[in-house]
Design a protein around this motif. Structure first.
Motif, PDB file in Angstrom:
ATOM      1  N   LEU A  69       1.028  -1.288  -0.030  1.00  0.00           N
ATOM      2  CA  LEU A  69       0.127   0.228  -0.219  1.00  0.00           C
ATOM      3  C   LEU A  69       0.953   1.439  -0.134  1.00  0.00           C
ATOM      4  N   VAL A  70       1.145   2.090  -1.177  1.00  0.00           N
ATOM      5  CA  VAL A  70       1.098   3.405  -1.154  1.00  0.00           C
ATOM      6  C   VAL A  70       1.033   4.609  -0.625  1.00  0.00           C
ATOM      7  N   GLY A  71       1.652   5.117   0.489  1.00  0.00           N
ATOM      8  CA  GLY A  71       0.888   6.364   0.453  1.00  0.00           C
ATOM      9  C   GLY A  71       0.124   6.491   1.639  1.00  0.00           C
ATOM     10  N   ALA A  72       1.168   5.493   2.841  1.00  0.00           N
ATOM     11  CA  ALA A  72       0.086   5.121   4.070  1.00  0.00           C
ATOM     12  C   ALA A  72       0.963   4.662   4.697  1.00  0.00           C
ATOM     13  N   THR A  73       0.948   5.371   6.367  1.00  0.00           N
ATOM     14  CA  THR A  73       1.309   5.298   7.337  1.00  0.00           C
ATOM     15  C   THR A  73       0.803   4.610   8.739  1.00  0.00           C
ATOM     16  N   SER A  74       1.406   3.684   9.528  1.00  0.00           N
ATOM     17  CA  SER A  74       1.232   3.671  10.541  1.00  0.00           C
ATOM     18  C   SER A  74      -0.143   2.405  10.738  1.00  0.00           C
ATOM     19  N   PRO A  75      -0.050   1.397  10.302  1.00  0.00           N
ATOM     20  CA  PRO A  75      -0.331   0.419  10.008  1.00  0.00           C
ATOM     21  C   PRO A  75      -1.545  -0.221  11.092  1.00  0.00           C
ATOM     22  N   SER A  76      -2.576  -1.033  10.992  1.00  0.00           N
ATOM     23  CA  SER A  76      -2.657  -2.171  11.878  1.00  0.00           C
ATOM     24  C   SER A  76      -4.001  -3.072  11.507  1.00  0.00           C
ATOM     25  N   ALA A  77      -3.792  -3.801  11.563  1.00  0.00           N
ATOM     26  CA  ALA A  77      -4.318  -4.898  10.702  1.00  0.00           C
ATOM     27  C   ALA A  77      -4.746  -5.577  11.414  1.00  0.00           C
ATOM     28  N   VAL A  78      -6.287  -6.346  10.912  1.00  0.00           N
ATOM     29  CA  VAL A  78      -6.995  -7.442  11.208  1.00  0.00           C
ATOM     30  C   VAL A  78      -7.600  -8.108   9.941  1.00  0.00           C
ATOM     31  N   PHE A  79      -7.571  -9.628  11.006  1.00  0.00           N
ATOM     32  CA  PHE A  79      -8.311  -9.907   9.833  1.00  0.00           C
ATOM     33  C   PHE A  79     -10.142 -10.150   9.688  1.00  0.00           C
ATOM     34  N   VAL A  80     -10.901 -10.085   8.936  1.00  0.00           N
ATOM     35  CA  VAL A  80     -12.433 -10.502   8.775  1.00  0.00           C
ATOM     36  C   VAL A  80     -12.810 -11.175   7.762  1.00  0.00           C
ATOM     37  N   ASN A  81     -12.463 -12.382   7.856  1.00  0.00           N
ATOM     38  CA  ASN A  81     -14.455 -13.007   6.931  1.00  0.00           C
ATOM     39  C   ASN A  81     -13.789 -13.018   5.791  1.00  0.00           C
ATOM     40  N   GLY A  82     -12.308 -13.305   5.813  1.00  0.00           N
ATOM     41  CA  GLY A  82     -11.260 -13.711   4.639  1.00  0.00           C
ATOM     42  C   GLY A  82     -10.796 -13.272   4.501  1.00  0.00           C
TER      43      GLY A  82
END
Length: 185
Positions: A69-82
């Motif tokens: 993902l270009v042009g983004a900062t401070s990621p927080s990830a979750v997995f939801v229904n695939g």
């Protein structure tokens, strides 16, 4: 029961890709639905972007060569229904944004998930919102997941940074809790 090894802090990810421009930061580590762990992280200076690395043990990591993902900062990830949902900030955009990957690459939603409340003079997040942290919690109802999102917010007084909270079931309609007050001042 598992015993944690008795080791001190150690670097597990270095900036080795050209796009990272010597910087890796802001890791978001979660269980990988395919097994092991997955880390989403920020890299780059001129064009901050989000990279991805996977690990079986949390010590040795294998990075994707290109940013997700270009042009983004401070990621927080979750997995939801695939799907993989990343909550991020964008350098030239206001708010906290959601980008979704259902298997063909990440796409940003057309509007931010959370915006500062500029028109609300008493809001803790009147000026800005940033540093998202997301948590996905499956409900007892099959296929229904609640996403909890904590985020920082500021007013005109930059020393008054506080933490807010919002939640959603679909990623689009968010309910903020606490009114104009933060969850943690």
């Amino acid at each position: 029961a598992h015993q944690l090894p008795s080791v001190g802090p150690m670097a597990v990810l270095d900036a080795t890709e050209t796009w990272e421009e010597g910087v890796v930061s802001s890791p978001s580590v979660t269980r990988n639905p395919a097994g092991g762990l997955v880390m989403f992280y920020e890299g780059g200076v001129a064009t901050p972007s989000i990279g991805r690395a996977v690990s079986a043990d949390g010590v040795s990591w294998t990075k994707d060569g290109d940013p997700l993902l270009v042009g983004a900062t401070s990621p927080s990830a979750v997995f939801v229904n695939g799907e993989t949902w990343l909550f991020v900030t964008r350098p030239n955009e206001i708010g906290i944004w959601r980008a979704v990957d259902a298997g063909s690459g990440f796409d940003f939603d057309p509007a931010p998930a959370i915006l500062p409340r500029a028109g609300e003079t008493e809001a803790f997040d009147q000026l800005s919102v940033f540093d998202p942290f997301a948590l996905a919690v499956p409900s007892l109802q099959p296929g229904v997941t609640r996403i909890h999102l904590w985020f920082a917010g500021t007013t005109e007084d930059p020393s008054a940074t506080a933490i807010g909270y919002a939640a959603t079931f679909d990623g689009l309609d968010w309910q903020r809790f606490g009114g104009l007050k933060p969850m943690l001042g």
